[in-house]
Design a protein around this motif. Structure first.
Motif, PDB file in Angstrom:
ATOM      1  N   GLU A  42       0.860  -1.176   0.000  1.00  0.00           N
ATOM      2  CA  GLU A  42       0.000   0.000   0.000  1.00  0.00           C
ATOM      3  C   GLU A  42       0.900   1.230   0.000  1.00  0.00           C
ATOM      4  O   GLU A  42       2.041   1.181   0.469  1.00  0.00           O
ATOM      5  N   MET A  43       0.394   2.347  -0.528  1.00  0.00           N
ATOM      6  CA  MET A  43       1.259   3.528  -0.577  1.00  0.00           C
ATOM      7  C   MET A  43       1.487   4.074   0.830  1.00  0.00           C
ATOM      8  O   MET A  43       0.608   4.054   1.688  1.00  0.00           O
ATOM      9  N   VAL A  44       2.719   4.545   1.053  1.00  0.00           N
ATOM     10  CA  VAL A  44       3.163   4.998   2.364  1.00  0.00           C
ATOM     11  C   VAL A  44       3.595   6.455   2.264  1.00  0.00           C
ATOM     12  O   VAL A  44       4.319   6.835   1.339  1.00  0.00           O
ATOM     13  N   SER A  45       3.158   7.261   3.201  1.00  0.00           N
ATOM     14  CA  SER A  45       3.521   8.672   3.210  1.00  0.00           C
ATOM     15  C   SER A  45       4.963   8.868   3.649  1.00  0.00           C
ATOM     16  O   SER A  45       5.358   8.433   4.734  1.00  0.00           O
ATOM     17  N   ALA A  46       5.758   9.532   2.827  1.00  0.00           N
ATOM     18  CA  ALA A  46       7.145   9.828   3.199  1.00  0.00           C
ATOM     19  C   ALA A  46       7.188  10.705   4.444  1.00  0.00           C
ATOM     20  O   ALA A  46       8.039  10.531   5.325  1.00  0.00           O
ATOM     21  N   VAL A  69       9.413  -7.540  -3.915  1.00  0.00           N
ATOM     22  CA  VAL A  69       8.327  -6.668  -3.473  1.00  0.00           C
ATOM     23  C   VAL A  69       8.773  -5.215  -3.612  1.00  0.00           C
ATOM     24  O   VAL A  69       9.934  -4.866  -3.379  1.00  0.00           O
ATOM     25  N   SER A  70       7.827  -4.383  -4.028  1.00  0.00           N
ATOM     26  CA  SER A  70       8.073  -2.955  -4.218  1.00  0.00           C
ATOM     27  C   SER A  70       7.398  -2.173  -3.106  1.00  0.00           C
ATOM     28  O   SER A  70       6.228  -2.409  -2.795  1.00  0.00           O
ATOM     29  N   LEU A  71       8.120  -1.262  -2.500  1.00  0.00           N
ATOM     30  CA  LEU A  71       7.555  -0.383  -1.470  1.00  0.00           C
ATOM     31  C   LEU A  71       7.205   0.944  -2.119  1.00  0.00           C
ATOM     32  O   LEU A  71       8.056   1.572  -2.756  1.00  0.00           O
ATOM     33  N   GLN A  72       5.948   1.363  -1.981  1.00  0.00           N
ATOM     34  CA  GLN A  72       5.508   2.570  -2.672  1.00  0.00           C
ATOM     35  C   GLN A  72       5.387   3.759  -1.725  1.00  0.00           C
ATOM     36  O   GLN A  72       4.699   3.699  -0.704  1.00  0.00           O
ATOM     37  N   LEU A  73       6.060   4.845  -2.073  1.00  0.00           N
ATOM     38  CA  LEU A  73       6.002   6.095  -1.326  1.00  0.00           C
ATOM     39  C   LEU A  73       5.135   7.113  -2.055  1.00  0.00           C
ATOM     40  O   LEU A  73       4.982   7.061  -3.270  1.00  0.00           O
ATOM     41  N   PHE A  74       4.589   8.067  -1.289  1.00  0.00           N
ATOM     42  CA  PHE A  74       4.003   9.249  -1.908  1.00  0.00           C
ATOM     43  C   PHE A  74       4.404  10.468  -1.092  1.00  0.00           C
ATOM     44  O   PHE A  74       4.695  10.377   0.104  1.00  0.00           O
ATOM     45  N   GLY A  75       4.452  11.596  -1.741  1.00  0.00           N
ATOM     46  CA  GLY A  75       4.845  12.844  -1.099  1.00  0.00           C
ATOM     47  C   GLY A  75       5.154  13.873  -2.167  1.00  0.00           C
ATOM     48  O   GLY A  75       5.053  13.602  -3.367  1.00  0.00           O
ATOM     49  N   SER A  76       5.553  15.073  -1.729  1.00  0.00           N
ATOM     50  CA  SER A  76       5.837  16.132  -2.699  1.00  0.00           C
ATOM     51  C   SER A  76       7.066  16.962  -2.333  1.00  0.00           C
ATOM     52  O   SER A  76       7.417  17.895  -3.049  1.00  0.00           O
ATOM     53  N   ASP A  77       7.726  16.621  -1.236  1.00  0.00           N
ATOM     54  CA  ASP A  77       8.933  17.329  -0.816  1.00  0.00           C
ATOM     55  C   ASP A  77      10.138  16.499  -1.262  1.00  0.00           C
ATOM     56  O   ASP A  77      10.438  15.457  -0.676  1.00  0.00           O
ATOM     57  N   ALA A  78      10.816  16.953  -2.287  1.00  0.00           N
ATOM     58  CA  ALA A  78      11.903  16.166  -2.888  1.00  0.00           C
ATOM     59  C   ALA A  78      13.008  15.850  -1.899  1.00  0.00           C
ATOM     60  O   ALA A  78      13.508  14.712  -1.844  1.00  0.00           O
ATOM     61  N   ASP A  79      13.410  16.827  -1.097  1.00  0.00           N
ATOM     62  CA  ASP A  79      14.508  16.596  -0.149  1.00  0.00           C
ATOM     63  C   ASP A  79      14.091  15.643   0.960  1.00  0.00           C
ATOM     64  O   ASP A  79      14.866  14.769   1.371  1.00  0.00           O
ATOM     65  N   ILE A  81      11.729  13.313   0.769  1.00  0.00           N
ATOM     66  CA  ILE A  81      11.592  11.988   0.181  1.00  0.00           C
ATOM     67  C   ILE A  81      12.950  11.336  -0.011  1.00  0.00           C
ATOM     68  O   ILE A  81      13.142  10.150   0.280  1.00  0.00           O
ATOM     69  N   CYS A  82      13.887  12.106  -0.493  1.00  0.00           N
ATOM     70  CA  CYS A  82      15.248  11.600  -0.706  1.00  0.00           C
ATOM     71  C   CYS A  82      15.855  11.122   0.606  1.00  0.00           C
ATOM     72  O   CYS A  82      16.448  10.034   0.670  1.00  0.00           O
ATOM     73  N   GLU A  83      15.691  11.903   1.669  1.00  0.00           N
ATOM     74  CA  GLU A  83      16.239  11.527   2.969  1.00  0.00           C
ATOM     75  C   GLU A  83      15.551  10.290   3.529  1.00  0.00           C
ATOM     76  O   GLU A  83      16.199   9.379   4.068  1.00  0.00           O
ATOM     77  N   VAL A  84      14.233  10.217   3.384  1.00  0.00           N
ATOM     78  CA  VAL A  84      13.482   9.052   3.848  1.00  0.00           C
ATOM     79  C   VAL A  84      13.921   7.808   3.084  1.00  0.00           C
ATOM     80  O   VAL A  84      14.091   6.732   3.666  1.00  0.00           O
ATOM     81  N   ALA A  85      14.117   7.954   1.785  1.00  0.00           N
ATOM     82  CA  ALA A  85      14.555   6.818   0.968  1.00  0.00           C
ATOM     83  C   ALA A  85      15.891   6.278   1.468  1.00  0.00           C
ATOM     84  O   ALA A  85      16.102   5.058   1.530  1.00  0.00           O
ATOM     85  N   ASN A 109      -4.922  17.254  -3.024  1.00  0.00           N
ATOM     86  CA  ASN A 109      -4.977  18.616  -2.487  1.00  0.00           C
ATOM     87  C   ASN A 109      -3.710  19.015  -1.747  1.00  0.00           C
ATOM     88  O   ASN A 109      -3.475  20.198  -1.503  1.00  0.00           O
ATOM     89  N   ASN A 110      -2.887  18.019  -1.403  1.00  0.00           N
ATOM     90  CA  ASN A 110      -1.579  18.304  -0.795  1.00  0.00           C
ATOM     91  C   ASN A 110      -0.468  18.393  -1.826  1.00  0.00           C
ATOM     92  O   ASN A 110       0.710  18.462  -1.471  1.00  0.00           O
ATOM     93  N   GLY A 111      -0.842  18.359  -3.108  1.00  0.00           N
ATOM     94  CA  GLY A 111       0.162  18.409  -4.168  1.00  0.00           C
ATOM     95  C   GLY A 111       0.852  17.090  -4.394  1.00  0.00           C
ATOM     96  O   GLY A 111       1.920  17.026  -5.022  1.00  0.00           O
ATOM     97  N   GLU A 112       0.245  16.001  -3.893  1.00  0.00           N
ATOM     98  CA  GLU A 112       0.848  14.672  -3.993  1.00  0.00           C
ATOM     99  C   GLU A 112       0.046  13.797  -4.949  1.00  0.00           C
ATOM    100  O   GLU A 112      -0.968  14.218  -5.502  1.00  0.00           O
TER     101      GLU A 112
END
Length: 333
Positions: A42-46, A69-79, A81-85, A109-112
């Protein structure tokens, strides 16, 4: 047929789509047993990961028997997301996927989610920074476009490839469509012709014949199965059997459906406890039994159950209705 995504080799090109509230660990394990080539969480919030949210930990849990297995992230803050990854890369998943197609308002509505299709520069930045920061393959799932006036899947795909995506999945509907209407397979074909990385088609594949048709019409490298897998992990077995012999297996009989539901319920209880596991099974039971005789009566009663014993007893009666030809009302009301 096989498919390679970066360094990850899939046994076949059939992929379980990430679906919120559906593709948890128990269901993924069943789909793996039935032959899915790749599973998606399921998609996971960064952002939630960065806050060390307890519920998010459960969403990221993977099992030994489900690889790849693929882990799916969602978010809109590039930095962010990169750090979480970077922080989660050592976890036992094989591919990191970005959701840029979710149509749900609270995400958009959150830009994601699919809102990123309106901001391809930001989407490209997210993928570029993350692909450079981790060694695991990075993939992206997106849509035809945000709406009919903004169909940009081809250009978006080119940007994802340039940013370092190892593969992309294209849902042939716009965000405005959600899941209504027919998926546009031609846009998947256009994307496939525009990039060199693997392209996974998504939308309106509900069995072996439609899967073969999608391959033929789009040239895609893999197919992602979403709603057609709900209550139907057998679809992956059917796809493999059709590829090998050209015949479609018969639909499972009620007794087999009952056994699969109980196996699913047992896994839910193992990972979530009986209280939560049985309640989450209610929607799955409705999906598993849809289209079978007497299923309406079962669905009416299933929301009353709160234990595995009650579920097993109800399913035994449901199977008995098929074997004894007794009217459903006699058992389930």
């Amino acid at each position: 047929m096989s498919l390679k995504i970066g360094s990850v080799e899939l046994a076949n090109p059939y992929i379980l789509a990430p679906m919120a509230g559906v593709t948890d660990l128990p269901f993924r394990l069943l789909c793996k047993e039935m032959g899915a080539g790749l599973l998606c969480t399921e998609m996971v919030s960064a952002k939630a990961i960065s806050f060390h949210n307890k519920n998010t930990e459960r969403l990221m849990e993977t099992g030994d028997g489900e690889h790849p297995v693929s882990l799916q992230l969602f978010g809109s803050d590039a930095d962010l997301i990169c750090e979480v990854a970077r922080q989660i890369e050592e976890r036992p998943f094989d591919i990191l996927d970005f959701n840029m197609g979710c149509p749900v308002p609270k995400v958009v509505n959150n830009g994601e989610g699919s809102a990123l299709m309106k901001n391809p520069a930001l989407a490209e930045e997210i993928v570029r920074k993350t692909a450079a920061a981790i060694k695991k393959p990075v993939t992206v799932k997106f849509r035809k476009g945000f709406d009919d006036d903004h169909v940009n899947a081809v250009e978006f795909a080119k940007r994802m490839e340039a940013a370092g995506a190892a593969a992309i999945a294209v849902h042939g509907r716009t965000r405005a469509q959600y899941y209504a209407g027919r998926a546009d397979w031609d846009i998947i074909r256009q994307v496939k012709e525009a990039v060199k990385i693997p392209v996974i088609g998504n939308g309106d594949v509900d069995g072996p014949e439609s899967a073969r048709k999608m391959f033929a019409e789009t040239g895609c490298d893999g197919i992602m199965i979403g709603r057609a897998a709900r209550g139907n992990p057998w679809i992956f077995q059917e796809l493999a059997a059709y590829d090998k012999g050209g015949s479609i297996p018969e639909r499972p009989q009620p007794a087999e459906v009952k056994n699969m539901i109980l196996r699913h319920a047992a896994l839910q209880i193992q990972y979530k406890g009986e209280y939560t596991g049985i309640r989450e099974m209610r929607k799955h039971v409705a999906w598993y039994t849809a289209g079978y005789p007497h299923s309406a009566a079962l669905r009416r009663r299933v929301n009353e159950i709160d234990s595995i014993a009650q579920l097993e007893a109800m399913l035994e009666l449901w199977v008995a209705m098929h074997t004894t030809k007794t009217p459903g009302g006699h058992f389930l009301g």
